[in-house]
Design an enzyme around this catalytic site. Structure first.
Site, PDB file in Angstrom:
ATOM      1  N   GLU A  92       0.836  -1.203   0.000  1.00 49.32           N
ATOM      2  CA  GLU A  92       0.000   0.000   0.000  1.00 49.32           C
ATOM      3  C   GLU A  92       0.877   1.263   0.000  1.00 49.32           C
ATOM      4  O   GLU A  92       1.898   1.307   0.680  1.00 49.32           O
ATOM      5  CB  GLU A  92      -0.937   0.008   1.214  1.00 49.32           C
ATOM      6  CG  GLU A  92      -1.840  -1.220   1.331  1.00 49.32           C
ATOM      7  CD  GLU A  92      -2.842  -1.343   0.178  1.00 49.32           C
ATOM      8  OE1 GLU A  92      -3.013  -0.378  -0.584  1.00 49.32           O
ATOM      9  OE2 GLU A  92      -3.446  -2.429   0.052  1.00 49.32           O
ATOM     10  N   HIS A  94      -1.118  -5.572   2.424  1.00 51.13           N
ATOM     11  CA  HIS A  94      -2.252  -6.495   2.405  1.00 51.13           C
ATOM     12  C   HIS A  94      -1.770  -7.835   1.866  1.00 51.13           C
ATOM     13  O   HIS A  94      -0.989  -7.882   0.914  1.00 51.13           O
ATOM     14  CB  HIS A  94      -3.378  -5.956   1.508  1.00 51.13           C
ATOM     15  CG  HIS A  94      -4.438  -5.228   2.272  1.00 51.13           C
ATOM     16  ND1 HIS A  94      -4.719  -3.889   2.077  1.00 51.13           N
ATOM     17  CD2 HIS A  94      -5.310  -5.654   3.241  1.00 51.13           C
ATOM     18  CE1 HIS A  94      -5.708  -3.532   2.892  1.00 51.13           C
ATOM     19  NE2 HIS A  94      -6.080  -4.573   3.607  1.00 51.13           N
ATOM     20  N   CYS A 139      -8.679  -1.684   7.892  1.00 53.89           N
ATOM     21  CA  CYS A 139      -7.251  -1.584   7.564  1.00 53.89           C
ATOM     22  C   CYS A 139      -6.894  -0.169   7.124  1.00 53.89           C
ATOM     23  O   CYS A 139      -5.947   0.439   7.634  1.00 53.89           O
ATOM     24  CB  CYS A 139      -6.879  -2.572   6.458  1.00 53.89           C
ATOM     25  SG  CYS A 139      -6.853  -4.282   7.036  1.00 53.89           S
TER      26      CYS A 139
HETATM   27  N1  PCA Z   1      -8.439  -6.912   6.705  1.00 58.12           N
HETATM   28  C1  PCA Z   1      -9.504  -5.939   6.777  1.00 58.12           C
HETATM   29  C2  PCA Z   1      -9.586  -5.553   8.227  1.00 58.12           C
HETATM   30  C3  PCA Z   1      -8.768  -6.552   8.967  1.00 58.12           C
HETATM   31  C4  PCA Z   1      -8.037  -7.296   7.937  1.00 58.12           C
HETATM   32  O1  PCA Z   1      -7.170  -8.164   8.152  1.00 58.12           O
HETATM   33  C5  PCA Z   1      -9.314  -4.774   5.835  1.00 58.12           C
HETATM   34  O2  PCA Z   1      -8.682  -4.953   4.775  1.00 58.12           O
HETATM   35  O3  PCA Z   1      -9.792  -3.666   6.109  1.00 58.12           O
END
Ligand code: PCA
Length: 179
Positions: free
Chosen positions: A77, A159, A138
């Protein structure tokens, strides 16, 4: 260097969040002078940020991890966005929509993303550079962490796809070495 590595607990259909396991796996380890504190954040808009804030103050860098159900490769990100658009309630039942805070519409991550990308390139690990961490917990937690930033402390977010955590350990170890 004190490195904070965060993962998230379960939410929605994710019963076993691979990022929770990653945070536990690396907790207490030292990788090339980076002393790692691994912490699992609740998938809660309010409590993830509240849990993170005091920990940020105690670390030189924070590498945050979350699972992205639709991702097929790692997503590095590049920004946090000042917008919530929760499609389902968090673990506390909150489902916010709208701006996160009084602040800029995007904040760039401050972690060494080029170095992380070079490390993954060299190891032939597939990834995408992403300019959206979504609009759920997140992104919210990333944006708030960046907003609370101070000079010298780096904050970033990766991610991961929803695969068993064992398949992600090498990639995260390389990312840690690049911070
Ligand atoms: N993924 C979610 C919230 C917690 C996680 O592991 C997200 O991408 O917002």
């Amino acid at each position: 260097m004190r490195l904070l590595l965060t993962g998230f607990g379960p939410f929605g259909s994710i019963v076993d969040n691979p990022t929770e396991r990653l945070a536990r796996h690396f907790h207490g380890r030292t990788i090339e002078d980076r002393a790692i504190t691994g912490v699992v954040l609740p998938t809660s808009f309010a409590r993830a940020t509240a849990t993170l804030a005091p920990l940020l103050a105690e670390h030189d860098a924070a590498l945050m991890l979350g699972v992205a159900e639709t991702a097929e490769v790692l997503r590095l990100e590049t920004v946090g966005r000042n917008a919530d658009d929760a499609r389902m309630p968090d673990v506390d039942g909150a489902q916010p929509v709208g701006p996160i805070a009084d602040g800029p519409s995007t904040l760039p991550v401050t972690i060494e993303i080029e170095r992380i990308a070079h490390g993954w390139d060299a190891a032939r690990i597939a990834y995408a550079v992403s300019d959206s961490a979504g609009a759920y917990v997140c992104n919210h937690t990333l944006y708030q962490a960046l907003r609370a930033g101070r000079a010298g402390r780096r904050v970033g977010f990766i991610h991961v796809p929803n695969v068993p955590f064992e398949g992600l350990v090498t990639a995260i170890e390389l990312a840690i070495s690049a911070v």
